[in-house]
Design a protein around this motif. Sequence first.
Motif, PDB file in Angstrom:
ATOM      1  N   LEU A 181      64.705  74.539  35.526  1.00 51.08           N
ATOM      2  CA  LEU A 181      64.128  74.051  36.785  1.00 51.08           C
ATOM      3  C   LEU A 181      62.846  73.253  36.579  1.00 51.08           C
TER       4      LEU A 181
ATOM      5  N   LYS B  34      59.540  67.133  43.791  1.00 58.25           N
ATOM      6  CA  LYS B  34      59.632  67.005  45.243  1.00 58.25           C
ATOM      7  C   LYS B  34      60.585  65.889  45.650  1.00 58.25           C
TER       8      LYS B  34
ATOM      9  N   LEU C 179      62.686  69.751  38.108  1.00 59.33           N
ATOM     10  CA  LEU C 179      62.868  69.660  39.549  1.00 59.33           C
ATOM     11  C   LEU C 179      61.563  69.210  40.201  1.00 59.33           C
TER      12      LEU C 179
ATOM     13  N   LEU D 124      70.287  72.334  42.866  1.00 58.88           N
ATOM     14  CA  LEU D 124      69.114  72.092  43.707  1.00 58.88           C
ATOM     15  C   LEU D 124      68.709  70.626  43.761  1.00 58.88           C
ATOM     16  N   LEU D 125      69.367  69.770  42.974  1.00 63.04           N
ATOM     17  CA  LEU D 125      69.037  68.346  42.973  1.00 63.04           C
ATOM     18  C   LEU D 125      69.769  67.611  44.089  1.00 63.04           C
TER      19      LEU D 125
ATOM     20  N   ALA E 153      64.436  67.045  44.545  1.00 56.73           N
ATOM     21  CA  ALA E 153      64.970  68.312  45.037  1.00 56.73           C
ATOM     22  C   ALA E 153      65.628  68.157  46.403  1.00 56.73           C
TER      23      ALA E 153
ATOM     24  N   ARG F   3      65.946  69.579  49.716  1.00 57.71           N
ATOM     25  CA  ARG F   3      65.094  70.503  50.468  1.00 57.71           C
ATOM     26  C   ARG F   3      65.894  71.589  51.171  1.00 57.71           C
TER      27      ARG F   3
ATOM     28  N   CYS G 177      66.912  74.124  48.562  1.00 54.89           N
ATOM     29  CA  CYS G 177      65.722  74.861  48.113  1.00 54.89           C
ATOM     30  C   CYS G 177      65.289  75.870  49.173  1.00 54.89           C
TER      31      CYS G 177
END
Length: 252
Positions: free
Chosen positions: A184, A189, A187, A237-238, A192, A194, A197
């Motif tokens: 991670l 802002k 990763l 999470l991407l 990512a 959102r 996340c």
Amino acid sequence: MSFLKGRKWRRRRKPLEFRQIAPNMVTSGNLLCGLFSLMLAVEGRFVPAAWLVFFAVIFDGLDGKVARSLGGGTQFGLEFDSLADLVSFGVAPGMLVYMASLRGVGGLFGVVAACFFVLCVALRLARFNVVHVPGPFQGLPSPAGGLFVASFVLADAILHPAAMAAILAFAGFLMVSSVPYANLKKLTKRSADRKRCMALLVMVSLCFAFLGAAAPLFLFALYIVSGLVRFDWGQWLLLPEARNQEAVTKPH
């Protein structure tokens, strides 16, 4: 004459800058947490000793960020970080489980299991320093392995000595294996997703709300299983465009 040479040598030495010292100061916090955990484990204060392993992770995550933000990363800092990780995520958790479950009842089998775990942490850290593979971690990261072991104490889930010895050996084996585990660190802002996340954050919060002290054990067990089934949390999470860009740039 030698005295004059010594004075000249001292003058040539450049004083260490704060940006070089600061990351190592944070790493020292990691190492001290591991040492305090060892001391508490020997005294039989197992739960505080387990929490100190978790606190060590905070320092372990901060030292790299401090080094990158200040531009003060050095080879010395890399080696010092590995030594601190060996104590905090290898020796301390291994001794913690040995004192809490294996001492006096596990016999030589318990000693071998605890030593095997620490040895695997050392091998994992040494391999990480010399083998740089892009993408997921190759093998269970040592902080995750140490936290997984310590979480049994936090959850008051100390099992039969044979079972705990097997868990130590299994965690050690995963660290020196080539099983991929989510990374991670890349990763950001911008990259990512959102929504995902936020969903993960809600899941973690619910785990702590309903499971309490057993939540770390459940979460780290889930992370271990995710590697075994080849599920990459980092990729999940991407954002889709970030995943596609990483797939294009990844060496074949």
